[in-house]
Design an enzyme around this catalytic site. Sequence first.
Site, mmCIF file in Angstrom:
data_model
loop_
_atom_site.group_PDB
_atom_site.id
_atom_site.type_symbol
_atom_site.label_atom_id
_atom_site.label_comp_id
_atom_site.label_asym_id
_atom_site.label_seq_id
_atom_site.Cartn_x
_atom_site.Cartn_y
_atom_site.Cartn_z
ATOM 1 N N GLU A 94 0.815 -1.212 0.000
ATOM 2 C CA GLU A 94 0.000 0.000 0.000
ATOM 3 C C GLU A 94 0.852 1.266 0.000
ATOM 4 O OE1 GLU A 94 -4.080 -1.497 2.122
ATOM 5 O OE2 GLU A 94 -2.532 -0.747 3.447
ATOM 6 N N CYS A 107 3.432 8.666 0.607
ATOM 7 C CA CYS A 107 3.940 7.779 1.657
ATOM 8 C C CYS A 107 4.028 6.386 1.037
ATOM 9 C CB CYS A 107 2.964 7.804 2.834
ATOM 10 S SG CYS A 107 3.395 6.610 4.118
ATOM 11 N N CYS A 114 6.066 -6.895 7.354
ATOM 12 C CA CYS A 114 7.109 -6.343 8.213
ATOM 13 C C CYS A 114 7.361 -7.343 9.321
ATOM 14 C CB CYS A 114 6.618 -5.017 8.806
ATOM 15 S SG CYS A 114 7.873 -4.158 9.790
ATOM 16 N N CYS A 118 6.053 -4.201 15.992
ATOM 17 C CA CYS A 118 5.801 -3.118 16.953
ATOM 18 C C CYS A 118 4.353 -3.257 17.435
ATOM 19 C CB CYS A 118 6.009 -1.753 16.299
ATOM 20 S SG CYS A 118 7.693 -1.532 15.722
ATOM 21 N N CYS A 121 1.248 -1.128 15.868
ATOM 22 C CA CYS A 121 1.206 -0.930 14.413
ATOM 23 C C CYS A 121 0.528 -2.110 13.726
ATOM 24 C CB CYS A 121 2.631 -0.763 13.892
ATOM 25 S SG CYS A 121 2.725 -0.560 12.106
ATOM 26 N N CYS A 339 -0.903 6.557 9.643
ATOM 27 C CA CYS A 339 0.302 5.874 10.121
ATOM 28 C C CYS A 339 -0.071 4.620 10.896
ATOM 29 C CB CYS A 339 1.056 6.738 11.123
ATOM 30 S SG CYS A 339 1.802 8.182 10.469
#
Length: 351
Positions: A94, A107, A114, A118, A121, A339
């Site tokens: 994305e 962005c 990933c 975290c 997230c 974010c």
Amino acid sequence: MNTNIQNIRNLSLDDLEKFFADQGAERFRARQVYDWIWKKTARSFDQMTNISLKTRDLLKQHFTINAVEINTTQKSEDGTIKMSFRLFDGHIIEGVLIPSGNRMTACISSQVGCNLACKFCATGMIRYIRNLYFDEIFDQVAIIAETARNAYGSPLTHIVYMGMGEPMLNYHNVLKSVEKISSDDGLGMSPQRITVSTVGIASMIRQLGKDKVRFNLALSLHSAVNEKRNQIIPYNLRNTLEDLTEAVKEFHQQTKTRITLEYVMLKGFNDTTSDARALAEFCKNFPVKINLIQYNPVENVPYEDSGEERTEAFKEFLEKKNLVVNIRRSRGKDIDAACGQLANKIINKNL
Ligand code: SAH
């Protein structure tokens, strides 16, 4: 049928010149094709309209362009546009276009998934699949720039590597993509308008210094207290805040640039006066700018945003210490484009 088909974007201009020479074709074709690929961001050979059909066929016999394609587009009520992209091997990533005042920011993602995990997230909750190739990172910028022109009649002004993935775990492709985006042979954007964000991988931050990069570096700090940072960012167990401090000092010595610290405001967790004091202490080591980020809700995450009042108080404390602080409010929250919200449903389904 040629079974040795290569990705044409892995060829240098010299390689392309050699190819045309070997085929007995004019040498200047190489420059034309190279410009189509990088300056004019062609994602298919048929877009290369000043190249003869015969030459285009020759290119198709020998090469592919592993172009990124638009999969879906969603527009937020605040004008933010989120796009999902399909890669040549079917994976989905994305990217987001964020219009704000005079700025048009892209962005972009650096990895499929990933593996940092975290705790706050959404991307951290999906599994890591692979690094993006530099041309796939480049394509996201090219497509988002086209979207900015079509939707808002404006060129892109800024690029942030703040989408899915950890750019510093894909160092080579990230640096090469920046090179193509900023080169006069490519998109010609100033590296000063590019920001690469990292969870903080000390060895790679040192390497950025040695490579004397000219783009901006943002560090996702989120707590200046080791034990707290460990709780939300498992990677902090691998390199502590002390390691990071030393690495950023070296980076600053080499590049002389001021880094940005990102700090997501988590109510009651990292937003107290003692947290602000620890952050101010951390900031004594090198010149910084602080972005306080509004926390965006992620499913099954126990944290809550600090809210206006606590965030303002936190900001004021830091400003009294002469620090530069901005509050970054969420954009595109209604379409999960903010974010930490990038985690494609399609990838989730495939888990
Ligand atoms: N892996 C890189 C790039 C991701 S950038 C990094 O860690 O910096 C995305 C930014 O959004 C990071 O600062 C990240 O910590 C932050 N973020 C992640 N989840 C968030 C959430 N739910 N709300 C607000 N910010 C978040």
